[in-house]
Design a protein around this motif. Sequence first.
Motif, short mmCIF file in Angstrom:
data_model
loop_
_atom_site.label_atom_id
_atom_site.label_comp_id
_atom_site.label_asym_id
_atom_site.label_seq_id
_atom_site.Cartn_x
_atom_site.Cartn_y
_atom_site.Cartn_z
N ALA A 1 71.80 35.83 8.78
CA ALA A 1 71.82 36.09 7.62
C ALA A 1 72.46 35.98 6.75
N SER A 2 73.77 36.70 7.07
CA SER A 2 75.32 37.20 7.12
C SER A 2 75.73 35.73 6.91
N LEU A 3 75.80 35.52 7.29
CA LEU A 3 75.97 33.61 6.84
C LEU A 3 75.51 32.63 6.30
N LEU A 4 74.39 33.06 5.26
CA LEU A 4 73.71 33.08 4.63
C LEU A 4 73.75 33.80 3.21
N GLN A 5 73.28 32.61 2.29
CA GLN A 5 73.22 33.42 1.10
C GLN A 5 71.16 33.91 0.66
N SER A 6 71.32 34.65 -0.13
CA SER A 6 69.61 35.60 -0.27
C SER A 6 68.83 34.37 -1.04
N GLY A 7 67.88 33.90 -0.69
CA GLY A 7 66.98 33.12 -1.04
C GLY A 7 67.16 31.32 -0.07
N ASP A 8 67.73 31.59 0.54
CA ASP A 8 68.14 30.40 1.05
C ASP A 8 66.91 30.01 2.19
N LYS A 9 66.58 28.63 2.74
CA LYS A 9 65.23 28.09 3.45
C LYS A 9 65.56 28.31 4.85
N VAL A 10 65.07 29.11 5.90
CA VAL A 10 65.46 29.42 6.98
C VAL A 10 64.19 28.74 7.94
N VAL A 11 64.75 27.94 8.99
CA VAL A 11 63.29 27.42 9.75
C VAL A 11 63.25 28.97 11.51
N LEU A 12 61.73 29.28 11.71
CA LEU A 12 61.54 29.75 13.06
C LEU A 12 61.38 28.53 14.22
N ILE A 13 62.46 28.50 15.20
CA ILE A 13 61.53 27.58 16.26
C ILE A 13 61.41 28.31 17.10
N SER A 14 60.16 28.52 17.83
CA SER A 14 59.04 29.36 18.34
C SER A 14 59.00 28.60 20.15
N GLY A 15 58.91 29.32 21.29
CA GLY A 15 58.62 28.94 22.55
C GLY A 15 56.89 28.46 22.48
N ALA A 16 57.14 28.69 23.73
CA ALA A 16 55.34 28.43 24.08
C ALA A 16 54.59 29.45 23.56
N LEU A 17 53.39 29.20 23.11
CA LEU A 17 52.43 29.37 22.30
C LEU A 17 52.03 30.69 23.21
N GLY A 18 52.02 31.95 23.26
CA GLY A 18 51.29 32.84 24.48
C GLY A 18 53.10 33.81 24.95
N ASN A 19 54.17 32.92 25.02
CA ASN A 19 55.11 33.19 25.90
C ASN A 19 55.59 34.77 25.46
N PRO A 20 55.64 36.05 25.95
CA PRO A 20 55.78 37.47 24.94
C PRO A 20 57.36 37.01 24.63
N ALA A 21 58.60 36.81 25.57
CA ALA A 21 59.71 36.94 25.58
C ALA A 21 60.38 36.29 24.14
#
Length: 321
Positions: free
Chosen positions: A154-174
């Motif tokens: 976030a510190s490298l971006l501007q407020s309002g910028d679009k961001v994507v989250l890429i998660s692991g296998a569903l149910g993997n707690p880590a």
Amino acid sequence: MNKTAKLFLSIGLMTSLLLAACTDNSTSSSSSSSDADPNISVVLKTLSSPYWKYVEAGAKKAGEDLGVNVTIVGPSAESEVIQQVNMLEDQLSQSPDAIVVSPSQPDTVIPTLEKAAKDVPVLLIDSDADFKGKVTFIGTENYTAGQEGGKKLASLLQSGDKVVLISGALGNPATDERIKGAKDALEQAGMLIVSEQPADSDKTKALSVMENILEKDSEIKGVFAANDDMALGVLRAVQAKNLDIKIFGTDGTEEAVQSILDGGLTGTVAQSPYNMGYQGVEYAVKAAKGEDVESRIDSGIDIIQKDNAQKQLEFLQTIGK
């Protein structure tokens, strides 16, 4: 040579052959000394990714330093939950003195862990689970790791910028906790989360997922991935489109750190997988001897970017030998 001498010679040769046969080792990965030493089993989420190779290296080194037998196993992928459960049960059937586990899906494996804890010390690394009889958890607070990575992105971006989250296998707690921490930090900083997609901690799947996201929206400014393999897959998709997108991974693998130095990934949240493996075996030996072990041991994190990537790379190359 008389008949008696020949007889004793024959018996001696047969005994030597039998002893040689008994020392044959067909386990997935082990370091050992003698049968009189403690036998520690380590069951990981997989042995196929760089991160888990560091964990394996740490566990092996602890076995060598402490003079104990260490057997290390893991399924072909983190998503192979049932395969991991089967491996855990197989290791328990061999009556180890202690067992170290990193559960892919804690809810699935808790019944087995609770049953095991009645007979043998059970220690968890990397991913925690609550069950009766657990000795300790050794690892990073995954929510904190994600949160710190999200703050740095976030510190490298501007407020309002679009961001994507890429998660692991569903149910993997880590990986779930890492994404939750990153999401909270990014949203608090004013970022707009436009997509959250699972890629099963797999580089190729992450590439495909990111390609699909970019087909629909080319104005993405940042991506946080729950592990480095997925971050590197995302990077390939971004480079193919020749876009300027900040990409953060998690784990601090050698490939990811080299990518940072080469101007690819923006950063990674480095955990201490080598130390997790080492300390897992170290404390398992203590537990097997009946010594006291703290109920929670934090292995810590580091944010790796271009200014400290070379130092991290040199360390990883040292432990990877």
